[in-house]
Design a protein around this motif. Sequence first.
Motif, PDB file in Angstrom:
ATOM      1  N   VAL A 198       0.847  -1.199   0.000  1.00  0.00           N
ATOM      2  CA  VAL A 198       0.000   0.000   0.000  1.00  0.00           C
ATOM      3  C   VAL A 198       0.882   1.249   0.000  1.00  0.00           C
ATOM      4  O   VAL A 198       0.651   2.181  -0.783  1.00  0.00           O
ATOM      5  N   VAL A 199       1.905   1.268   0.842  1.00  0.00           N
ATOM      6  CA  VAL A 199       2.818   2.417   0.898  1.00  0.00           C
ATOM      7  C   VAL A 199       3.504   2.600  -0.453  1.00  0.00           C
ATOM      8  O   VAL A 199       3.610   3.721  -0.962  1.00  0.00           O
ATOM      9  N   ARG A 200       3.961   1.496  -1.044  1.00  0.00           N
ATOM     10  CA  ARG A 200       4.619   1.565  -2.355  1.00  0.00           C
ATOM     11  C   ARG A 200       3.662   2.138  -3.404  1.00  0.00           C
ATOM     12  O   ARG A 200       4.035   3.014  -4.183  1.00  0.00           O
ATOM     13  N   HIS A 201       2.416   1.672  -3.404  1.00  0.00           N
ATOM     14  CA  HIS A 201       1.418   2.159  -4.361  1.00  0.00           C
ATOM     15  C   HIS A 201       1.132   3.651  -4.143  1.00  0.00           C
ATOM     16  O   HIS A 201       1.058   4.413  -5.108  1.00  0.00           O
ATOM     17  N   LEU A 202       0.985   4.046  -2.887  1.00  0.00           N
ATOM     18  CA  LEU A 202       0.690   5.448  -2.590  1.00  0.00           C
ATOM     19  C   LEU A 202       1.873   6.362  -2.890  1.00  0.00           C
ATOM     20  O   LEU A 202       1.707   7.579  -2.989  1.00  0.00           O
ATOM     21  N   GLY A 203       3.055   5.788  -3.050  1.00  0.00           N
ATOM     22  CA  GLY A 203       4.216   6.571  -3.448  1.00  0.00           C
ATOM     23  C   GLY A 203       4.035   7.186  -4.832  1.00  0.00           C
ATOM     24  O   GLY A 203       4.684   8.177  -5.169  1.00  0.00           O
ATOM     25  N   HIS A 204       3.126   6.614  -5.626  1.00  0.00           N
ATOM     26  CA  HIS A 204       2.840   7.148  -6.962  1.00  0.00           C
ATOM     27  C   HIS A 204       1.765   8.223  -6.923  1.00  0.00           C
ATOM     28  O   HIS A 204       1.541   8.897  -7.923  1.00  0.00           O
ATOM     29  N   GLY A 205       1.077   8.343  -5.786  1.00  0.00           N
ATOM     30  CA  GLY A 205       0.054   9.370  -5.659  1.00  0.00           C
ATOM     31  C   GLY A 205      -1.154   8.879  -4.881  1.00  0.00           C
ATOM     32  O   GLY A 205      -1.309   7.675  -4.634  1.00  0.00           O
ATOM     33  N   PRO A 206      -2.014   9.785  -4.456  1.00  0.00           N
ATOM     34  CA  PRO A 206      -3.212   9.419  -3.693  1.00  0.00           C
ATOM     35  C   PRO A 206      -4.103   8.464  -4.496  1.00  0.00           C
ATOM     36  O   PRO A 206      -4.194   8.568  -5.719  1.00  0.00           O
ATOM     37  N   THR A 207      -4.730   7.539  -3.766  1.00  0.00           N
ATOM     38  CA  THR A 207      -5.584   6.527  -4.394  1.00  0.00           C
ATOM     39  C   THR A 207      -6.763   6.243  -3.481  1.00  0.00           C
ATOM     40  O   THR A 207      -6.626   6.250  -2.257  1.00  0.00           O
ATOM     41  N   SER A 208      -7.910   5.968  -4.062  1.00  0.00           N
ATOM     42  CA  SER A 208      -9.088   5.642  -3.250  1.00  0.00           C
ATOM     43  C   SER A 208      -8.890   4.290  -2.579  1.00  0.00           C
ATOM     44  O   SER A 208      -8.182   3.414  -3.091  1.00  0.00           O
TER      45      SER A 208
END
Length: 124
Positions: free
Chosen positions: A23-33
């Motif tokens: 989740v942290v890695r994914h959110l590193g690309h930007g905010p996500t629902s």
Amino acid sequence: MANYSAEMDGVFVALADPTRRAVVRHLGHGPTSVGDLAREFTMTLPSFLKHVRTLEETGLVHTVKNGRVRTCVLNRERLTLVDDWLAQQRRIWEQRSDRLEQFVTDPDRTDSDRTDSEPQERPQ
């Protein structure tokens, strides 16, 4: 210092889980629902929300609700706790390996020969 340690312990516990690291890695690309994030994992939404809550409690993530959509945002500042700790550990171990190299290359040198620029530190 004890408060700092408790904060860091919480961050490391949160990052110990592979789902939360993803989740942290994914959110590193930007905010996500939350819904978009949850679709990437093979678990129920309530189970996924427990991971999001853990990340929120440690301050790694915060969520913003806009209508019916809850969006997760990474708090990059919080990751500096980990970065600072790792940098400190890296310095300590580099100094130790330097001392080991000196011992191996110059075994006659004693600790009393050490200069003030070579501090003795202990890992925390």
